[in-house]
Design a protein around this motif. Structure first.
Motif, mmCIF file in Angstrom:
data_model
loop_
_atom_site.group_PDB
_atom_site.id
_atom_site.type_symbol
_atom_site.label_atom_id
_atom_site.label_comp_id
_atom_site.label_asym_id
_atom_site.label_seq_id
_atom_site.Cartn_x
_atom_site.Cartn_y
_atom_site.Cartn_z
ATOM 1 N N GLU A 616 0.830 -1.190 0.000
ATOM 2 C CA GLU A 616 0.000 0.000 0.000
ATOM 3 C C GLU A 616 0.881 1.264 0.000
ATOM 4 O O GLU A 616 0.650 2.214 -0.729
ATOM 5 C CB GLU A 616 -0.900 -0.034 1.256
ATOM 6 C CG GLU A 616 -1.562 1.267 1.646
ATOM 7 C CD GLU A 616 -2.683 1.665 0.698
ATOM 8 O OE1 GLU A 616 -2.965 0.862 -0.230
ATOM 9 O OE2 GLU A 616 -3.254 2.765 0.845
ATOM 10 N N ARG A 617 1.917 1.171 0.811
ATOM 11 C CA ARG A 617 2.792 2.328 0.911
ATOM 12 C C ARG A 617 3.480 2.601 -0.420
ATOM 13 O O ARG A 617 3.612 3.741 -0.849
ATOM 14 C CB ARG A 617 3.837 2.067 1.991
ATOM 15 C CG ARG A 617 4.285 3.327 2.646
ATOM 16 C CD ARG A 617 5.041 3.029 3.870
ATOM 17 N NE ARG A 617 6.362 2.509 3.532
ATOM 18 C CZ ARG A 617 7.142 1.876 4.404
ATOM 19 N NH1 ARG A 617 6.702 1.643 5.625
ATOM 20 N NH2 ARG A 617 8.326 1.465 4.059
ATOM 21 N N ARG A 618 3.879 1.498 -1.077
ATOM 22 C CA ARG A 618 4.563 1.667 -2.373
ATOM 23 C C ARG A 618 3.600 2.246 -3.406
ATOM 24 O O ARG A 618 4.002 3.059 -4.242
ATOM 25 C CB ARG A 618 5.133 0.342 -2.847
ATOM 26 C CG ARG A 618 6.331 -0.020 -2.010
ATOM 27 C CD ARG A 618 7.192 -1.046 -2.639
ATOM 28 N NE ARG A 618 8.407 -1.162 -1.857
ATOM 29 C CZ ARG A 618 9.172 -2.237 -1.829
ATOM 30 N NH1 ARG A 618 8.827 -3.299 -2.536
ATOM 31 N NH2 ARG A 618 10.259 -2.257 -1.116
ATOM 32 N N PHE A 619 2.333 1.841 -3.270
ATOM 33 C CA PHE A 619 1.336 2.364 -4.188
ATOM 34 C C PHE A 619 1.214 3.880 -3.988
ATOM 35 O O PHE A 619 1.230 4.668 -4.931
ATOM 36 C CB PHE A 619 -0.005 1.660 -3.941
ATOM 37 C CG PHE A 619 -1.164 2.300 -4.641
ATOM 38 C CD1 PHE A 619 -1.368 2.090 -6.007
ATOM 39 C CD2 PHE A 619 -2.051 3.132 -3.954
ATOM 40 C CE1 PHE A 619 -2.436 2.705 -6.648
ATOM 41 C CE2 PHE A 619 -3.117 3.738 -4.609
ATOM 42 C CZ PHE A 619 -3.304 3.521 -5.949
ATOM 43 N N LEU A 620 1.111 4.245 -2.691
ATOM 44 C CA LEU A 620 0.951 5.665 -2.395
ATOM 45 C C LEU A 620 2.166 6.489 -2.835
ATOM 46 O O LEU A 620 2.015 7.612 -3.318
ATOM 47 C CB LEU A 620 0.689 5.869 -0.902
ATOM 48 C CG LEU A 620 -0.755 5.590 -0.472
ATOM 49 C CD1 LEU A 620 -0.910 5.803 1.014
ATOM 50 C CD2 LEU A 620 -1.750 6.482 -1.226
ATOM 51 N N GLU A 621 3.327 5.911 -2.663
ATOM 52 C CA GLU A 621 4.546 6.613 -3.104
ATOM 53 C C GLU A 621 4.415 7.016 -4.564
ATOM 54 O O GLU A 621 4.691 8.166 -4.941
ATOM 55 C CB GLU A 621 5.763 5.698 -2.969
ATOM 56 C CG GLU A 621 6.379 5.706 -1.597
ATOM 57 C CD GLU A 621 7.520 4.708 -1.491
ATOM 58 O OE1 GLU A 621 7.786 4.291 -0.360
ATOM 59 O OE2 GLU A 621 8.110 4.345 -2.543
ATOM 60 N N ASN A 622 3.987 6.054 -5.349
ATOM 61 C CA ASN A 622 3.836 6.338 -6.779
ATOM 62 C C ASN A 622 2.779 7.401 -7.027
ATOM 63 O O ASN A 622 2.954 8.280 -7.873
ATOM 64 C CB ASN A 622 3.445 5.061 -7.542
ATOM 65 C CG ASN A 622 4.646 4.159 -7.718
ATOM 66 O OD1 ASN A 622 5.775 4.649 -7.719
ATOM 67 N ND2 ASN A 622 4.407 2.873 -7.815
ATOM 68 N N GLU A 623 1.694 7.303 -6.248
ATOM 69 C CA GLU A 623 0.606 8.255 -6.440
ATOM 70 C C GLU A 623 1.029 9.667 -6.049
ATOM 71 O O GLU A 623 0.674 10.639 -6.716
ATOM 72 C CB GLU A 623 -0.614 7.830 -5.602
ATOM 73 C CG GLU A 623 -1.263 6.541 -6.081
ATOM 74 C CD GLU A 623 -1.925 6.690 -7.436
ATOM 75 O OE1 GLU A 623 -2.992 7.313 -7.492
ATOM 76 O OE2 GLU A 623 -1.363 6.210 -8.437
ATOM 77 N N ILE A 624 1.780 9.776 -4.955
ATOM 78 C CA ILE A 624 2.241 11.105 -4.510
ATOM 79 C C ILE A 624 3.129 11.718 -5.599
ATOM 80 O O ILE A 624 2.992 12.890 -5.959
ATOM 81 C CB ILE A 624 3.051 11.022 -3.193
ATOM 82 C CG1 ILE A 624 2.160 10.515 -2.065
ATOM 83 C CG2 ILE A 624 3.615 12.385 -2.824
ATOM 84 C CD1 ILE A 624 2.944 10.139 -0.816
ATOM 85 N N ARG A 625 4.018 10.873 -6.086
ATOM 86 C CA ARG A 625 4.952 11.344 -7.112
ATOM 87 C C ARG A 625 4.140 11.876 -8.305
ATOM 88 O O ARG A 625 4.441 12.942 -8.841
ATOM 89 C CB ARG A 625 5.858 10.187 -7.534
ATOM 90 C CG ARG A 625 7.024 10.634 -8.360
ATOM 91 C CD ARG A 625 8.057 9.539 -8.549
ATOM 92 N NE ARG A 625 8.916 9.362 -7.387
ATOM 93 C CZ ARG A 625 8.966 8.267 -6.633
ATOM 94 N NH1 ARG A 625 8.178 7.262 -6.924
ATOM 95 N NH2 ARG A 625 9.775 8.192 -5.612
ATOM 96 N N HIS A 626 3.127 11.115 -8.637
ATOM 97 C CA HIS A 626 2.298 11.494 -9.783
ATOM 98 C C HIS A 626 1.585 12.824 -9.510
ATOM 99 O O HIS A 626 1.538 13.721 -10.358
ATOM 100 C CB HIS A 626 1.274 10.374 -10.057
ATOM 101 C CG HIS A 626 0.413 10.640 -11.237
ATOM 102 N ND1 HIS A 626 -0.867 11.131 -11.127
ATOM 103 C CD2 HIS A 626 0.671 10.509 -12.556
ATOM 104 C CE1 HIS A 626 -1.358 11.281 -12.342
ATOM 105 N NE2 HIS A 626 -0.457 10.905 -13.235
#
Ligand SMILES: Nc1nc2c(ncn2[C@@H]2O[C@@H]3COP(=O)(O)O[C@H]4[C@@H](O)[C@H](n5cnc6c(=O)[nH]c(N)nc65)O[C@@H]4COP(=O)(O)O[C@H]3[C@H]2O)c(=O)[nH]1
Length: 876
Positions: A616-626
């Motif tokens: 989940e955290r890795r998913f969010l990392e990508n989303e934040i970056r986006h």
């Protein structure tokens, strides 16, 4: 008489000047006579006089030239003209003499016989001229009687024949000399025979056309055998080496076949003479000469002799050739055998022969290391285990290879069974160097050059093998992934040399800490892994991990530098967490990640829940970056009011993220993730820039905002460039530094005390304010506040909420306010929701308040409206 002959024949037929008259046959059947005279009658008279002339069985053929020039051309074209009768006076008074000079000197024709004729005695050449130009005779035209011409012609032709014979002899002798140089070669014999043939035909006044042939009389069908032309003269000369059957005249071939059939000489009267000789070995030798030899018994004898001798020489030569070949072949074979025999002895590698029952039959000098290993020599038996191996090779009948180490050398032995001879040949090859080179290459491919630990490539080969072994034995395998905690910092601060030393020492410590059956690998950078097989209980993995954590926690010393790094370890186990090596590696990685989250310097076991959380955290990392890349973040502003005036004096900028699917994601959820994955610096910079720009716009709009507070994370301080960033932003936005206030949580300050003290000092120099957020939650000694160049203290919401109901909370709030006063710091209370809370805090001396009571965090437009309205909060 004005008759001009156009040609002449032996019987008196004439031919046009410049060409030969051969009415009765080829030129060789006649003697050529050239008549040179400008008076045509002389030609006629001369021809008539000599019409019946014969010499040596041959008549004359006439050529007619009417000037010296014409004569010269004719002689040039007919080098076999035997006699020329030349008029002295033609084009000029001495044209005849000039022609003679030309024939002898320019044309180099010394053979042609010359009879000069002249009208008057006074025109006779001098004696010296007669001698110099080899003039045969001189006649006055009045002397041209048939009788006198006959005499002159006889003399001239005899001389011509002798000269020619000498000429041919010369050529024959030349051949003999040339041939003698290489008489033992078949071709030379052919040359020799040719020379003799030429001499014979010439000396015996035979036609110069003779063929000497050779045939294999023992051939299966003798008449079909090749009739090889060994020597030939005249027009047959080019046929040497060819099959006579294909090139000889049919009459000659017929004569040859007759001779072969009858195995005897043949004589075709007036035409062909065949000498036949058959050697003892059966070869047939035939000499064929054309010419009239009816009366010449001696000639036959000579030709027979020639045929016989050449035949024998020819045969001897063949025998000799064969013998020589035989001897050469035998000698070569002996030489080769000798070389071959020496070959194994001189070979640079072991060569052995062992009987099928294991007795050493032969061993060259290079075999001693092997003999030493066997403890046996030639004539003795090799050890049983080797006998067994040899027997197997012998039985299979196939060549096989084996590697043997003798002392420090490695040999590859090729065992080649020779079943029919009942032994096995062994060819050894010293492969020590290539083996070592191969091992070196293999080692380099599987090991890390710096630490000499096995590398990731090795790890990926090794792990599945360990798992397979564990599967069979029913044991567990733990995979530990180890990451150094402060390696990047060590590298940055002390340089790569120290970093390298540290990695080497870490490797050594790891090797010393694990069990001998464990495998330590360096996966790359500061990442290591341990494969721990044969594990009983999970406790064992935990014990091992703790030992590693402890050993890494101890100081590393390099001269005066003392380093403390620590490590985070992720643990996963086979078969509990997964059976798949790749999945296990992922698990260990996630667990290690978690260990880092847990505060580092610790270990963490993989579990499925953690797995989900990390995913989940890795998913969010990508989303934040986006969101950051696509400008999807937003800033809200929450008002701060002055208890004194009730007016808005400032704002706190608070970040907002409206996720397209998940709605509003609170900063407390995504800021820590952004901090971990390193995005917080970019986010923080964006917040600072946006907030400062906005505040400046409001100020320029005359909306009277005295303070804009921005939250700053510990990571932003750690990066070291926060001062520069703020300076740049203040410059670019034009905001006065005093308006900007940085909020740092108490926990951040406690974690990064040294860095923050230094950084805040430089920020204070810029004129920027610093507020300590969530004050009171850190339970830290209040003494450190003195060290910090702060401008404000923010009383944490938890105390404000309970300030009226909870005695402790009001005591703490009171204490913070007194501390602030004593340190001369401004005080702001956050989380004020009720007017009583505000009244209490104001009464205790807190200057500013922030909370839902005054306004929630709101979009910039709303805040702007609030500011523009100039709202005043009434005190109770
Ligand atoms: N129940 C209650 N809550 C109140 C009241 N008044 C204010 N709050 C909330 O309290 C938080 C105040 O921010 P903080 O202590 O700096 O705490 C902040 C701050 O630590 C962090 N944060 C927010 N924006 C940023 C940012 O731009 N940068 C960094 N580094 N951190 C940020 O996230 C935290 C939470 O922010 P928010 O969710 O916006 O939550 C805000 C705000 O909405 C009130 O009367 N009652």
């Amino acid at each position: 008489m004005n008759l001009r002959l156009s040609g002449v024949s032996s019987s008196g037929d004439t031919q046009k000047g410049g060409s030969e008259n051969t009415a009765t046959g080829r030129a060789s059947d006649t003697w050529k006579l050239l008549i040179v005279d400008d008076e045509p009658e002389i030609h006629t008279v001369t021809q008539m006089a000599l019409a019946r002339f014969q010499f040596g069985g041959k008549r004359l053929s006439f050529l007619n030239a009417y000037s010296a020039a014409e004569a010269a051309a004719m002689i040039e074209a007919n080098p076999d003209i035997a006699v020329a009768i030349i008029d002295v006076v033609m084009e000029t008074d001495d044209a005849g003499l000039r022609l003679v000079e030309q024939i002898r000197n320019e044309m180099g024709n010394g053979n042609i016989r010359i009879i000069l004729r002249t009208g008057q005695p006074g025109q006779a050449p001098e004696r010296s001229v007669i001698a110099e130009y080899d003039i045969n005779d001189y006649k006055e035209k009045t002397e041209l009687t048939a009788q006198k011409l006959f005499t002159a012609m006889y003399a001239a032709l005899r001389a011509y024949r002798d000269i020619r014979a000498l000429d041919i002899n010369r050529m024959g002798l030349k051949s003999v000399i040339e041939a003698s140089a290489a008489i033992f070669k078949t071709r030379a014999l052919s040359n020799f025979a040719q020379g003799v043939l030429e001499q014979l035909t010439s000396l015996l006044f035979l036609e110069p056309e003779a063929v000497y042939c050779h045939a294999d009389g023992l051939a299966a069908v003798p008449n079909d055998a090749k009739v090889e032309i060994v020597a030939a003269t005249g027009r047959f000369a080019p046929f040497v080496g060819r099959d006579g059957k294909n090139v000889l005249d049919p009459d000659i071939l017929e004569a040859i076949e007759n001779a072969r059939r009858n195995r005897s000489h043949r004589f075709e009267p007036g035409k062909i003479y065949i000498a036949y000789f058959r050697t003892e070995s059966g070869s047939e030798n035939i000499l064929c000469v054309k010419g009239d030899m009816q009366e010449q018994g001696k000639t036959h004898e000579l030709l027979d002799l020639f045929c016989r001798n050449v035949s024998i020489a020819f045969e001897n030569l063949h025998l000799q050739d064969n013998l020589l070949t035989e001897i050469t072949v035998r000698e070569e074979a002996e030489k080769a055998a000798e070389i071959l025999a020496r070959l194994p002895a001189e070979a640079p590698n072991p060569v052995l022969r062992i009987s099928s029952d294991g007795v050493i039959l032969y061993a060259n000098g290079r075999s001693s290391p092997l003999l030493d290993v066997w403890g046996a020599g030639v004539g003795q038996k090799i050890p049983p285990v080797w006998r067994h191996r040899l027997k197997y090779v012998f039985k299979s009948g196939r060549q096989s290879e084996i590697e043997v180490t003798c002392d420090d050398r490695i040999f590859e032995l090729t065992m080649a069974p020779v079943v029919e001879a009942d032994y096995v040949n062994i060819y050894g090859r010293d492969i020590t160097e290539s083996k070592r080179a191969q091992e070196r290459v293999e080692y380099m491919a599987h090991h890390d050059a710096l630490t000499h630990l096995p590398n990731r490539f090795y790890f990926q080969e090794r792990l599945p093998r360990e798992l397979e072994a564990a599967r069979r034995s029913g044991k567990k395998v733990a995979l530990l992934q180890i990451d150094l905690d402060m390696f990047k910092e060590v590298n940055d601060v002390y340089g790569h040399d120290v970093g390298d030393l540290l990695l080497k020492d870490v490797s050594t410590r790891l090797k010393e800490t694990v069990r001998s059956c464990d495998t330590v690998v360096r996966l790359g950078g500061d990442e290591f892994a341990v494969i721990a097989p044969d594990l009983g209980e999970l406790d064992s993995a935990a014990i091992l991990a703790q030992r590693i954590v402890d050993c890494m926690a101890a100081h590393f010393r390099y001269d005066k530098t003392v380093l403390q790094v620590g490590c985070s370890i992720g643990i996963t186990t086979f078969p509990d967490d997964s059976l798949d090596p790749t999945e296990l590696q992922k698990n260990a990685d996630l667990a290690m990640y978690q260990a880092k989250d847990d505060g580092r310097n610790t270990y963490h076991f993989y579990d499925a829940v953690m797995h989900e959380r990390i995913l989940e955290r890795r998913f969010l990392e990508n989303e934040i970056r986006h969101a950051l890349d696509n400008d999807k973040l937003d800033l809200y502003y929450q008002p701060k009011i002055s208890f004194e005036s009730g007016r808005i004096v400032g704002a706190e900028a608070l970040i907002r993220w409206h996720h397209p699917d998940r709605g509003m994601i609170p900063p407390m959820e995504f800021i820590p993730i952004a901090e971990r994955c390193g995005l917080i610096s970019r986010i923080g910079e964006w917040v600072l820039e946006t907030a400062c720009a906005q505040a400046q716009r409001w100020r320029q709009a005359g909306l009277g905002l005295d303070n804009i507070a921005v939250n700053v994370s510990a990571a932003q301080f750690r990066n070291g460039d926060l001062g520069d960033i703020i300076d740049r932003i203040l410059q670019s936005t034009g905001l006065e530094p005093e308006i900007l206030e940085l909020e740092i949580t108490e926990t951040t300050v406690m974690q990064e005390m040294d860095i923050i003290v230094e950084m805040l000092a430089s920020l204070k120099k810029l004129g920027v304010g610093v507020a300590i957020d969530d004050f009171g939650t850190g339970y830290s000694s209040l003494a450190y506040l003195r060290r910090l160049p702060l401008t404000k203290i923010k009383i944490d919401r938890s105390f404000v909420t309970d300030i009226l109901e909870n005695q402790d909370a009001s005591v703490v709030a009171n204490a913070i306010i007194s501390l602030g006063h004593s340190l001369n710091l401004k005080l702001v209370a956050e989380g004020i929701e009720k007017p009583d809370q505000a009244a209490f805090l104001a009464e205790k001396g807190c200057q500013e308040g922030q909370g839902y009571l005054f306004g929630r965090p709101m979009p910039s437009e709303d805040f702007q409206a609030l500011l523009a309205a100039g709202q005043v909060y009434e005190k109770n």
